[in-house]
Write a protein that holds these residues in place. Structure first.
Motif: not given
Length: 779
Positions: A498, A500, A503
């Motif tokens: 992930d 992001e 995260s």
């Protein structure tokens, strides 16, 4: 109805909201106006002083020495005298309130509990009055003339020799003597329930003091009134604004109301009669008259005039919310309190309200500001401490200069209120006492619990928190080994699973790890996009391994100091020695490839000798032809760029030498045996078909790989020249052919321009001379 102390007299006013727990409340604007002097105490007349039947006493030797030290050296700021007197008054009020729990009759002499402060600019006096337990004649002598504690002489000797050696100050109750910082004469009137008469204590801070029966009679009913005759250089303490600011600064959270005699311009009826002190006693017995006086509004046709109206202003209206049950405090109250304590504009991200019990009792509230300030980082950079915690002892502000939190947590704001704390005389700095260490340990634990709770209750707010403070937490993990694992568990990272920001935790990573995976693979870079373009990640992603993306400049230092987490070691995939679970199975195949490509690796070592230490067949590459690997103990490309940007090597000559050595350290070149370029190059080498162009191309290929691997190039000019040469050959342009320059050359200065320049120079010389003359004139 509620009562209001007026320096020994009472005025009755309507109780207002939030004052029911205090018999003394802020005065209503509707009360009959008082003049400047009518709220002040009645001073002893010269005749009364002359006829006093006084008893003169000599100060205990230790007290004289102590006063000399206080006046001349110990206290940093004179203003703390007011804090000390309010603190003593609060203690006296606490005592009578405690007695009244078992003896309700104790408060009959004076129902109201509070503190009043009034300045008299005409007489140059400052009067502090409390309705506390008061003192008898004997107590005045003992409490204000001696320090009845064992070991006082030794204590004072240490203090005189070395202020830093003091470890027990504050146990001696010497705050009263700070009055002589601002006053050359002090009188103390006091009335105790245990003595039928009111007595007065007087001193000029020389060698002696006198005690006498107060000729004014029992004006206090119960309590103590201290009158300071200020020195000329302390007249600023007569200003109402200064007094209110000092009360707010040091004593705004005292349990009892603190009233300051204040003036305000108001429209009042011309026929209004000024309330006299004798009238106030009459009002006490006539509730109806009081209510009429408060509520009556002037008629519309009645003449009014602007007049300075004097009344009591309740200063410490901010209640100490840390003394309340956390369940009873609203979020809005916490936000307002945070802003009042920290002077921040934004709401806090989270807070924790804690009561410590056991070895030491204290209460605390810690807040997370929504944004970290530049001041915090500047202080860390300059090895200075952020001291964001206000320390109180029994609701009395002591200092905001005490390091109650380690540096890496000093972005937090809040208060600590201890019930019992050894202080130094000045109360400006606390000793390194065991109590402080205990409090600090509790605060760190509660702060980490607060972060953990926020991560679970509000993940979005927690991401905002990490966006501001993750670097600081990593710094904490590096600095504090005892909290390292807990801090590390609170961190969040982007990863190939992930991308992001913030995260995934390391626990999440381990939960997703592959069978027999012993490592936590990570890659550093300036941003996620740069990492995703790196050749280093190819083999791991192809095998299904997750890679943590470190984009914070401190990350590489962080993992060097945190070698592992929950049994798995950190491995930088940009460095040598990556172990895959299937390595043992491919051992024979790897040996065959090494032997096959040995002619090419030998040629690469010879050709790129100034850059590489060795060339090997790679296990980590799948699509890229080459990768440049840092030795295990070397600087990765990202780390080198970060350190260069910070200018570390320019600040420390020794560090410059070390850094330059690490930069010059030769790298390891890994080749992809499955890439067609490497297969073709192997054929060229085996056929001895290496031309000058091929050597140039391999140099260019190495430099582009260095850029992809994050390393800065030593010579960008050579790199640009090789690229241009490749382009020229591709488009059929000779390497010697130059661009046609079509520009007009600039003309030389004219004679007139040169003369004008000379005149300007002369003008500047004249100006400089005039400035020099002005400086001499001033001297």
């Amino acid at each position: 109805m509620a009562t209001l102390v007026v320096l020994g007299y009472f005025t009755t006013v309507q109780a207002t909201e939030d004052t029911s727990q205090h018999p003394i409340v802020a005065n209503s604007n509707h009360q009959t106006p008082l003049t400047a002097s009518e709220g002040l105490p009645k001073e002893l007349s010269p005749e009364q002083i002359e006829n006093l039947e006084t008893e003169k006493y000599t100060f205990q030797t230790e007290v004289s020495r102590l006063m000399h030290l206080i006046i001349n050296s110990l206290y940093k700021t004179r203003e703390i005298f007011l804090r000390e007197l309010i603190s003593n008054a609060s203690d006296a009020l606490d005592k009578i309130r405690f007695i009244s729990l078992t003896d309700p009759e104790a408060l009959k002499t004076k129902a109201g509990l509070g503190i009043t402060i009034a300045a008299d600019p005409e007489r140059k006096t400052l009067v502090i009055t409390d309705t506390g337990i008061g003192m008898t004649r004997q107590q005045l002598k003992e409490n204000l003339g001696t320090i009845a504690k064992s070991g006082t002489s030794e204590f004072l000797a240490k203090m005189e020799q070395n202020n830093d050696a003091i470890t027990q100050i504050g146990q001696f109750g010497v705050g009263f003597y700070s009055v002589f910082l601002v006053a050359d004469k002090v009188t103390v009137a006091s009335k105790s329930n245990d003595d039928p008469d009111q007595y007065i204590w007087m001193s000029t801070a020389v060698d002696d003091f006198t005690i006498a029966k107060d000729p004014r009679g029992n004006t206090l009913d119960r309590g103590t009134q201290i009158t300071l005759y200020l020195k000329p250089d302390a007249y600023r303490f007569l200003q109402e604004k200064n007094l209110k600011e000092l009360v707010h600064k040091y004593s705004q959270f005292i349990t009892f109301p603190i009233m300051v005699w204040s003036s305000e311009e108001q429209e009042v009826p011309v026929s209004s009669t000024q309330a006299k002190k004798e009238d106030i006693d009459a009002l006490l017995n006539d509730d109806e008259l009081i209510e009429e006086s408060i509520d009556q509004e002037p008629s519309s046709d009645e003449q009014t005039e602007k007049r300075l109206v004097y009344s009591w202003h309740h200063v410490n209206v901010q209640k100490p919310i840390w003394m309340r049950d956390p369940k009873d405090i609203t979020d809005q109250e916490h936000k307002e309190f945070f802003k009042s304590v920290s002077r921040e504009r934004e709401d806090p991200l989270a807070w924790t309200h804690y009561k410590g019990e056991g070895e030491i009792e204290f209460r605390s509230i810690l807040y997370i500001p929504s944004v970290v300030t530049d001041v915090f980082f500047n202080n860390i950079k300059n090895d200075q401490s952020n001291k964001p915690i206000k320390l109180f002892v029994k609701r009395v502000f002591i200092s905001d200069e005490v390091e109650l939190l380690p540096k890496w947590l000093s972005f937090l704001k809040g208060i600590v209120d201890a019930d019992d704390m050894p202080l130094n005389v000045s109360r400006e700095t606390l000793q390194k006492h065991r109590s402080l260490r205990i409090i600090t340990r509790h605060l760190v634990k509660k702060a980490l619990d607060m972060f953990s709770s926020l991560s679970k209750s509000d993940p979005e707010a927690y991401k905002k928190f990490l966006g501001q403070y993750s670097t600081i937490l990593k710094y904490g993990a590096i600095e504090e080994q005892s909290y390292r694992k807990k801090i590390t568990s609170l961190l969040r990272f982007a990863s190939s699973f992930d991308t992001e920001s913030f995260s995934s935790s390391l626990d999440d990573y381990i939960d997703r790890a592959k069978a027999n995976q012993k490592s936590i693979f990570f890659m550093t870079g300036s941003n996620i996009g740069e990492i995703e373009q790196s050749p280093f990640i190819e083999a791991l992603l192809a095998r299904g391994y997750e890679i943590i993306y470190f984009t914070d400049p401190i990350d590489e230092t962080f993992v060097e100091n945190i070698p592992g987490y929950n049994g798995k070691m950190f491995v930088n995939i940009a460095k040598a020695d990556i172990d895959f679970a299937e390595d043992d199975k491919d051992f024979d195949r790897d040996n065959e490839l090494e032997a096959k490509y040995k002619p090419l690796t030998d040629w690469l070592i010879k050709t790129l000798d100034q850059h590489i230490e060795k060339a090997v067949v790679s296990r980590r590459l799948t699509t890229s032809p080459l990768a440049i690997i840092t030795p295990k103990n070397g600087l990765s490309g990202h780390a080198q760029r970060v350190l260069d940007a910070q200018g570390v090597n320019h600040k420390n000559p020794n560090m410059e030498y070390i850094m330059e050595s690490m930069r010059l350290q030769k790298k390891i070149l890994e080749i992809n045996p499955s890439h067609p370029v490497m297969e073709t190059l192997l054929d060229y080498v085996e056929e001895d078909n290496i031309t000058k162009d091929v050597e140039t191309l391999i140099q260019l290929m190495y430099e582009t790989t260095a850029i992809r691997s994050g390393f800065p190039l030593k010579d960008m000019t050579q790199f640009a020249g090789r690229v241009e040469g490749l382009i020229r050959k591709a488009v059929g342009v000779s390497i010697s052919e130059e661009a046609k320059v079509r520009v007009k050359k600039a003309e030389e200065k004219t004679k007139e321009e040169k003369l004008a320049d000379e005149e300007l120079k002369k003008t500047n010389i004249v100006y400089e001379t005039e400035e020099d003359d002005m400086e001499h004139d001033e001297l």
